[in-house]
Design an enzyme around this catalytic site. Structure first.
Site, PDB file in Angstrom:
ATOM      1  N   GLU A 195       0.825  -1.235   0.000  1.00  0.00           N
ATOM      2  CA  GLU A 195       0.000   0.000   0.000  1.00  0.00           C
ATOM      3  C   GLU A 195       0.850   1.272   0.000  1.00  0.00           C
ATOM      4  O   GLU A 195       0.645   2.171   0.830  1.00  0.00           O
ATOM      5  CB  GLU A 195      -0.962  -0.006   1.193  1.00  0.00           C
ATOM      6  CG  GLU A 195      -2.010  -1.087   1.084  1.00  0.00           C
ATOM      7  CD  GLU A 195      -3.101  -1.025   2.158  1.00  0.00           C
ATOM      8  OE1 GLU A 195      -3.006  -0.225   3.097  1.00  0.00           O
ATOM      9  OE2 GLU A 195      -4.077  -1.805   2.027  1.00  0.00           O
ATOM     10  N   GLU A 223      -5.561  -8.298  -0.284  1.00  0.00           N
ATOM     11  CA  GLU A 223      -6.236  -7.956   0.979  1.00  0.00           C
ATOM     12  C   GLU A 223      -7.698  -7.718   0.667  1.00  0.00           C
ATOM     13  O   GLU A 223      -8.022  -6.788  -0.086  1.00  0.00           O
ATOM     14  CB  GLU A 223      -5.627  -6.704   1.631  1.00  0.00           C
ATOM     15  CG  GLU A 223      -4.315  -6.966   2.330  1.00  0.00           C
ATOM     16  CD  GLU A 223      -3.838  -5.769   3.157  1.00  0.00           C
ATOM     17  OE1 GLU A 223      -4.672  -5.093   3.791  1.00  0.00           O
ATOM     18  OE2 GLU A 223      -2.625  -5.527   3.151  1.00  0.00           O
TER      19      GLU A 223
HETATM   20  O1  AHR Z   1      -5.029  -5.809   7.119  1.00  0.00           O
HETATM   21  C1  AHR Z   1      -4.884  -4.678   7.912  1.00  0.00           C
HETATM   22  C2  AHR Z   1      -4.182  -3.532   7.216  1.00  0.00           C
HETATM   23  O2  AHR Z   1      -4.999  -3.063   6.162  1.00  0.00           O
HETATM   24  C3  AHR Z   1      -2.888  -3.861   6.516  1.00  0.00           C
HETATM   25  O3  AHR Z   1      -1.797  -3.794   7.369  1.00  0.00           O
HETATM   26  C4  AHR Z   1      -2.795  -2.809   5.465  1.00  0.00           C
HETATM   27  O4  AHR Z   1      -2.073  -3.230   4.341  1.00  0.00           O
HETATM   28  C5  AHR Z   1      -4.235  -2.446   5.159  1.00  0.00           C
HETATM   29  O5  AHR Z   1      -4.450  -1.088   5.172  1.00  0.00           O
END
Ligand code: AHR
Length: 489
Positions: free
Chosen positions: A172, A290
């Site tokens: 990210e 994610e």
């Molecule tokens: O999964 C939790 C967080 O969400 C992770 O660390 C990040 O990559 C995202 O913003």
């Protein structure tokens, strides 16, 4: 309400890559410490890994687990987590404002992954660090050479390389919350140079570059274009991240998979646009590394006491409504398997997770465990194209959403239909076209009258029930229910 599902047996979307049933363990809250690792627990094994947690992870048959972050990775020094545990430094983690003891690092995690029957998807730090540390890490993990980092691994007790085949170029990096956040230009350059050195050390690996942290990021689209302009020839996948929540009421929330579908299609189009621009023969596929429901525990770290070790963070308590949303998100991944080759439910244990633990105590399945379990076990083969005829409802933004969301997967043994009825008050009578040669063999359902129902250590309220089947006669999908229909030849 009546619905018709037309299954186009001759038109496949693609073959499902099992890596779409991946997950994620970050050094965050109680995911590692008191999640997968708790040496003082009565069920801990010889390395301190909780046996009860390992059993549930194995039940899910997770093919890959992303590690060690997440936001955490952007401030992480991987060397802190290797070798003699008594000499490892205790450090501040600026991503989650906690204290990292480094009692688990890649030395231990690769062993946990073996015990969990899973592979590692390794992320490198492109926040505070860069290509130099990344090339040292891959030498430590994957090299058989007679060289410093490969020998360091041997000294630490691991003669054989870990053989990690999938690597993420940071995490990210478009988000200003990220440690050493970058512009798309800055990230595109460092990702390219890191990709080059990683593949020079081990040409057999695959690489994932960071796409946007969310489709609502102001830079979404332009970020992808710039990053791909730089990295196209060096990477294999572009990442997507997205979390959903019930912000505008249940009907909107139940339509989350439609948002996921459009996000995937939009990013795939951008990849193909850059492919055309570069006149390339190579296709960049997608890694949705994610995804989940997460809204109740956002920004918690800002309110809690700082620098705790393994605090209760992001411990979302899932309800039955979330079961339905997670179920449809998995169907979206299956329906987009022509482009999505990797996906990670974030995360696996305690932190926004299907598995919960109590320190020194029990471990149990959250309400989102079963849709994942069934997708991972039965959603294998080729995904087929379908058409659905069903009534629609409007979201608060005026978008028409079909009450029925489905995916259909066929393999040598059977044809599997996953279906969620999104109506809050009407059952659906489902008529199928295209199942010739098959007989309905089983109908598994997840249902509860109350969408707010949760599971806890005493009570697994959201669990599957088996519905009696009646040849190929009409199938009833109860109001707000998740269903899996297995057809046998
Ligand atoms: O999964 C939790 C967080 O969400 C992770 O660390 C990040 O990559 C995202 O913003």
């Amino acid at each position: 309400m009546k619905a018709k599902l037309f299954i186009n047996r001759n038109e496949e979307i693609g073959k499902i890559d099992r890596r779409i049933y991946g997950s994620f363990i970050e050094h965050l809250g109680r995911a590692v410490y008191n999640g997968i690792y708790e040496p003082s627990h009565p069920l801990a094994d010889d390395m301190g890994f909780r046996g009860d947690v390992l059993s549930l992870v194995k039940e899910l048959r997770v093919p890959i687990v992303r590690y060690p972050g997440g936001n955490f990775v952007s401030g992480y020094n991987w060397e802190d987590g290797i070798g003699d545990k008594s000499k490892r430094p205790v450090k501040l983690d600026l991503a989650w404002l906690t204290t990292e003891t480094n009692q688990v690092g890649i030395d231990e995690f690769q062993e946990w992954a073996k015990r969990a029957n899973t592979d590692i998807m390794m992320a490198v730090n492109l926040g505070t660090r860069g290509p130099d540390e990344a090339r040292n890490l891959i030498e430590y993990c994957n090299s058989e050479t007679n060289s410093y980092y490969a020998n360091l691994r041997r000294q630490n007790g691991f003669e054989r390389p870990f053989g990690i085949k999938l690597w993420c170029l940071g995490n990210e990096m478009d988000g200003d919350w990220q440690i050493c956040h970058k512009t798309a230009e800055e990230y595109g350059r460092v990702a390219t140079e890191t990709a080059k050195v990683l593949k020079w050390v081990d040409p057999s690996i695959e690489l994932v570059a960071c796409g946007s942290a969310d489709p609502h990021m102001p830079t979404f689209g332009s970020w992808e274009r710039t990053v791909l302009d730089h990295t196209y020839d060096y990477i294999d996948y572009l990442s997507l991240h997205c979390y959903f929540g019930n912000y505008k009421g249940t009907p909107d929330f139940l339509a989350s998979a439609e948002v996921m579908d459009s996000f995937i299609k939009e990013v795939a189009n951008i990849c193909d646009e850059i492919k055309a621009k570069k006149n390339s023969n190579k296709t960049i596929n997608l890694s949705f590394d994610e995804w989940n429901v997460w809204y109740r525990t956002k920004d918690e770290e800002k309110q809690m006491e700082r620098w705790q070790i393994a605090p209760h963070l992001l411990e979302e308590k899932y309800n039955f409504e979330d079961t339905l949303v997670v179920g449809t998100m998995l169907m979206s991944l299956q329906n987009n398997c022509d482009r999505v080759k990797i996906a990670c439910i974030a995360q696996l244990v305690n932190v926004i997770a299907p598995i919960m633990t109590e320190n020194d105590g029990a471990c149990w399945k959250q309400t989102i465990f079963y849709p994942f379990y069934y997708a991972s076990l039965y959603g294998n083969g080729k995904a087929l194209k379908t058409n659905v005829e069903v009534d629609t409802y409007k979201t608060s933004d005026g978008v028409d959403i079909p009450y029925l969301y489905t995916s259909v997967i066929e393999n040598e043994d059977c044809m599997v239909v996953f279906a969620v009825n999104r109506s809050l008050d009407e059952d659906i009578t489902l008529d199928l076209c295209g199942q010739e040669g098959y007989v309905l063999d089983s109908h598994t359902q997840l249902y509860n009258d109350d969408l707010n129902t949760t599971n806890d250590k005493e009570n697994e309220r959201i669990k599957p029930t088996s519905i009696k089947v009646n040849g190929n006669g009409p199938i009833t999908l109860k109001k707000h229910s998740w269903n899996m229909l297995i057809f046998k030849k």
